[in-house]
Design an enzyme around this catalytic site. Structure first.
Site, PDB file in Angstrom:
ATOM      1  N   GLY A 164      39.431  35.581  39.407  1.00 18.83           N
ATOM      2  CA  GLY A 164      39.563  34.155  38.698  1.00 18.83           C
ATOM      3  C   GLY A 164      40.872  33.860  38.232  1.00 18.83           C
ATOM      4  N   GLY A 165      40.688  33.131  37.087  1.00 21.66           N
ATOM      5  CA  GLY A 165      42.139  32.506  36.517  1.00 21.66           C
ATOM      6  C   GLY A 165      42.641  33.603  35.940  1.00 21.66           C
ATOM      7  CB  ILE A 166      46.369  33.463  35.074  1.00 18.58           C
ATOM      8  CG1 ILE A 166      47.437  34.617  34.982  1.00 18.58           C
ATOM      9  CG2 ILE A 166      46.697  32.263  34.298  1.00 18.58           C
ATOM     10  CD1 ILE A 166      48.758  34.286  35.514  1.00 18.58           C
TER      11      ILE A 166
ATOM     12  CB  CYS B 104      43.279  32.425  45.084  1.00 19.38           C
ATOM     13  SG  CYS B 104      42.720  33.581  46.145  1.00 19.38           S
TER      14      CYS B 104
ATOM     15  CB  THR C  12      39.496  34.255  32.911  1.00 15.84           C
ATOM     16  OG1 THR C  12      39.101  32.793  32.835  1.00 15.84           O
ATOM     17  CG2 THR C  12      37.936  34.729  32.482  1.00 15.84           C
TER      18      THR C  12
ATOM     19  CD  GLU D 108      45.335  29.057  40.950  1.00 14.11           C
ATOM     20  OE1 GLU D 108      45.075  29.292  40.010  1.00 14.11           O
ATOM     21  OE2 GLU D 108      45.197  29.799  42.074  1.00 14.11           O
TER      22      GLU D 108
ATOM     23  CD  GLU E 299      42.727  40.770  44.092  1.00 12.21           C
ATOM     24  OE1 GLU E 299      43.568  40.183  44.446  1.00 12.21           O
ATOM     25  OE2 GLU E 299      42.567  42.181  44.512  1.00 12.21           O
TER      26      GLU E 299
ATOM     27  CE  LYS F 133      30.330  35.473  34.408  1.00 10.44           C
ATOM     28  NZ  LYS F 133      29.837  33.880  35.033  1.00 10.44           N
TER      29      LYS F 133
HETATM   30  P1  NAD Z   1      37.824  31.534  35.914  1.00 11.66           P
HETATM   31  O1  NAD Z   1      38.657  32.386  35.414  1.00 11.66           O
HETATM   32  O2  NAD Z   1      37.419  30.191  35.105  1.00 11.66           O
HETATM   33  O3  NAD Z   1      36.016  32.124  36.119  1.00 11.66           O
HETATM   34  C1  NAD Z   1      36.001  33.114  37.031  1.00 11.66           C
HETATM   35  C2  NAD Z   1      34.825  34.150  36.425  1.00 11.66           C
HETATM   36  O4  NAD Z   1      35.128  34.577  35.016  1.00 11.66           O
HETATM   37  C3  NAD Z   1      33.707  32.855  36.254  1.00 11.66           C
HETATM   38  O5  NAD Z   1      32.637  33.770  36.512  1.00 11.66           O
HETATM   39  C4  NAD Z   1      33.489  32.972  34.706  1.00 11.66           C
HETATM   40  O6  NAD Z   1      32.262  32.578  34.243  1.00 11.66           O
HETATM   41  C5  NAD Z   1      34.144  34.162  34.192  1.00 11.66           C
HETATM   42  N1  NAD Z   1      34.714  34.216  32.690  1.00 11.66           N
HETATM   43  C6  NAD Z   1      35.033  32.800  32.112  1.00 11.66           C
HETATM   44  N2  NAD Z   1      35.282  33.397  30.874  1.00 11.66           N
HETATM   45  C7  NAD Z   1      35.238  34.571  30.743  1.00 11.66           C
HETATM   46  C8  NAD Z   1      35.658  35.629  29.674  1.00 11.66           C
HETATM   47  N3  NAD Z   1      36.240  35.302  28.312  1.00 11.66           N
HETATM   48  N4  NAD Z   1      35.262  36.956  30.058  1.00 11.66           N
HETATM   49  C9  NAD Z   1      34.796  37.189  31.166  1.00 11.66           C
HETATM   50  N5  NAD Z   1      34.561  36.535  32.308  1.00 11.66           N
HETATM   51  C10 NAD Z   1      34.781  35.032  31.899  1.00 11.66           C
HETATM   52  O7  NAD Z   1      37.944  30.913  37.205  1.00 11.66           O
HETATM   53  P2  NAD Z   1      37.574  30.067  38.218  1.00 11.66           P
HETATM   54  O8  NAD Z   1      37.794  28.643  37.983  1.00 11.66           O
HETATM   55  O9  NAD Z   1      35.952  30.272  38.449  1.00 11.66           O
HETATM   56  O10 NAD Z   1      38.272  30.253  39.485  1.00 11.66           O
HETATM   57  C11 NAD Z   1      39.450  29.896  39.915  1.00 11.66           C
HETATM   58  C12 NAD Z   1      40.413  30.795  39.908  1.00 11.66           C
HETATM   59  O11 NAD Z   1      40.153  32.097  40.446  1.00 11.66           O
HETATM   60  C13 NAD Z   1      41.750  30.245  40.170  1.00 11.66           C
HETATM   61  O12 NAD Z   1      42.824  30.724  39.330  1.00 11.66           O
HETATM   62  C14 NAD Z   1      42.040  31.193  41.655  1.00 11.66           C
HETATM   63  O13 NAD Z   1      43.254  31.277  41.901  1.00 11.66           O
HETATM   64  C15 NAD Z   1      41.479  32.369  41.126  1.00 11.66           C
HETATM   65  N6  NAD Z   1      40.879  33.184  42.461  1.00 11.66           N
HETATM   66  C16 NAD Z   1      41.341  34.133  42.763  1.00 11.66           C
HETATM   67  C17 NAD Z   1      41.484  34.795  43.903  1.00 11.66           C
HETATM   68  C18 NAD Z   1      42.200  36.159  44.377  1.00 11.66           C
HETATM   69  O14 NAD Z   1      41.755  36.828  45.352  1.00 11.66           O
HETATM   70  N7  NAD Z   1      43.381  36.338  43.921  1.00 11.66           N
HETATM   71  C19 NAD Z   1      40.298  34.552  44.770  1.00 11.66           C
HETATM   72  C20 NAD Z   1      39.616  33.420  44.283  1.00 11.66           C
HETATM   73  C21 NAD Z   1      39.845  32.778  43.186  1.00 11.66           C
END
Ligand code: NAD
Length: 490
Positions: A229-231, A285, A233, A386, A251, A176
């Site tokens: 994604g974010g911490i 990130c 989530t 962040e 990650e 997804k």
């Molecule tokens: P996000 O956490 O808002 O969303 C990431 C994904 O999670 C999206 O596909 C979103 O639809 C999904 N999501 C949202 N709520 C959910 C839930 N309740 N259950 C399951 N999935 C859910 O993050 P974002 O804003 O898309 O991305 C930015 C974040 O990603 C930043 O914090 C960044 O540091 C992190 N990131 C980390 C790395 C790494 O390698 N460590 C790489 C890229 C981005």
């Protein structure tokens, strides 16, 4: 746009069960670029059922690893063939410069190639047995059905770190993408179909996190969740995944320190400090957004950064001279503005930027000026949280010990850097810095064979490298007694 703009479930291109759609917009000018299905839990369930059946029938998992590797290699070749189209789609969807997107596509093809090569390289191992006349072997098997959830900043790059090892090791999957950046995921599924990935093995579901993402995390037919994604989530997913004790790979974010010693090569450190942050408007990130500079060069260093930042060219990612594009969305722009306001309120000084640009040509886009905060202290939210935007905070230090302590004063532990010409000092710092990657006289370099992931709250597990492959396998010990005897114990 010559793209299917549908979900891909059980080998078929399909609309959402509900018939709902979502419009995708260009963050440079807010123009609608596509309309895609907006799936929900029912689409996720259909995709999970397809992946479950494709795993349980055993065909993909028992396909010789060399053949699976050949399919993964074909995907790499098709990505190279369609690089311009993919780069165009990625820039349209994210706003990043097309030059950056071209670089992403090269990296992505490299990731598929790397895991294709690894596919048939681990046939297990024989281990010494404590019992005479026996064989003890350790083999690796696919985990099963994998749920994969990706963010919007590097959509296809993050997906490649998950798709390639999952396929190479014989798992089935449902991915997804972020609901706002699905286009290159759709394109790569066209390429995966062309490469011969069998129906049901890889499924693409489009839509929101709190519906599809939540279903993937909590459904007991899913064996592993890999999330970037974010911490916030990440923590929700970890909780939901406990329902059937799924394997987890997380990650998460980072607030990454970049330590600049006075004995570093000044011009290189300035240049790399900028490169370490401002690609894709700081939405990385691993961005080195927390500069920690030795006091004796602090003012000179900040002045040099500010002079360079003032000259940055903001604009459309499709203009050749653009250095920085917009942020991803209106919502994210509002978050970045609040983050900067908090920094000002807490007493940090805006040395440059700190607002939206006034250029009339940028008003339709989600632009924010590259920003440098000085007079920062560790207790400030801009130093600890962040920002995920084009923002640097600068702190000062006097001793090596202080530099290391500042670097480690964070809930995150994704990556960090050290700039110095004293190699022993660099190695001492690298050894003490609590993060998954430390760069010395470099920032933000990653490649397929080096593991990537975080210490502390930056995540669990590793992507890329051999460890990134192992995430998608279970380890089995098989013991065979070649000369069984009665024990006569009971
Ligand atoms: P996000 O956490 O808002 O969303 C990431 C994904 O999670 C999206 O596909 C979103 O639809 C999904 N999501 C949202 N709520 C959910 C839930 N309740 N259950 C399951 N999935 C859910 O993050 P974002 O804003 O898309 O991305 C930015 C974040 O990603 C930043 O914090 C960044 O540091 C992190 N990131 C980390 C790395 C790494 O390698 N460590 C790489 C890229 C981005």
């Amino acid at each position: 746009m010559n793209l299917k703009l549908q979900q891909y479930i059980n080998g078929k291109w399909v609309e959402a069960n509900s018939g709902n759609t979502r419009t995708i917009i260009n963050p440079f000018n807010q123009e609608v670029i596509a309309s895609v299905p907006e799936g929900d839990e029912s689409d996720a369930k259909a995709a999970i059922a397809a992946a479950r059946e494709a795993f349980d029938n055993g065909e993909w998992a028992s396909t010789p690893a060399t053949e699976r590797g050949a399919i993964v290699r074909k995907i790499a070749e098709f990505i190279e063939r369609d690089k311009e189209e993919l780069a165009h789609l990625e820039s349209l969807d994210t706003g990043k410069t097309v030059e950056e997107s071209r670089g992403d596509m090269d990296d992505i093809a490299g990731v598929f190639r790397y895991f294709a090569e690894l596919a048939d390289k681990d046939g297990g191992e024989l281990i010494d047995s404590p019992v005479p006349n026996s064989i003890s072997k350790v083999v690796r098997e696919p985990v099963g059905v994998c749920g994969q959830i990706t963010p919007w900043n590097y959509p296809l790059l993050q997906a490649s770190w998950k798709l390639a090892p999952a396929l190479a090791t014989g798992n089935t999957l449902i991915i997804k993408p972020s609901e706002i950046t699905p286009l290159t995921h759709i394109k790569v599924f066209e390429l995966m179909e062309e490469a011969g990935v069998p129906a049901g093995v890889a499924n693409l579901v489009l839509g929101a996190g709190d519906t599809i993402g939540a279903e993937l995390s909590s459904n007991t037919d899913v064996d592993l969740i890999s999330f970037t994604g974010g911490i916030v989530t990440g923590k929700k997913i970890m909780q939901a995944a406990s329902v059937n004790v799924k394997k987890l790979a997380l990650e998460l974010g980072g607030k990454n320190p970049n330590v600049i010693f006075a004995d570093a090569d000044f011009d290189i450190a300035v240049d790399q400090a900028l490169n370490g942050v401002f690609f894709h408007a700081g939405q990385i990130c691993s961005a080195g957004t927390r500069l920690i500079v030795e006091e004796s060069i602090h003012d000179k260093f900040v002045n040099a950064l500010v002079e360079r930042v003032k000259k940055f060219k903001l604009g459309s990612g499709f203009n050749e001279d653009t250095q920085m594009g917009p942020l991803i969305s209106a919502e994210h722009l509002a978050k970045v503005e609040k983050y900067v306001e908090a920094g000002v309120q807490e007493g940090a000084t805006v040395a440059v930027g700190g607002k939206r640009p006034e250029d009339p040509e940028l008003q339709k886009g989600f632009f924010y000026l590259p920003t440098i905060f000085t007079d920062c202290t560790t207790d400030m939210s801009v130093v600890q949280d962040e920002g995920f935007g084009p923002i640097i905070t600068v702190e000062k230090f006097r001793t090596e010990e202080e530099a290391v302590n500042l670097s480690n004063d964070s809930i995150y532990g994704l990556a960090g850097g050290v700039f110095t010409n004293d190699i022993a000092k660099a190695e001492r710092c690298a050894a003490k810095m609590r993060m998954g990657t430390v760069w010395i006289n470099e920032f933000n370099l990653y490649f397929p064979h080096a593991p990537w992931g975080g210490y502390k709250q930056s995540g669990i597990g590793r992507e890329l490298g051999k460890l990134g492959m192992e995430e998608y396998t279970e380890t089995k010990h098989i013991f065979q007694n070649l000369k069984p005897e009665t024990l006569n114990w009971f």
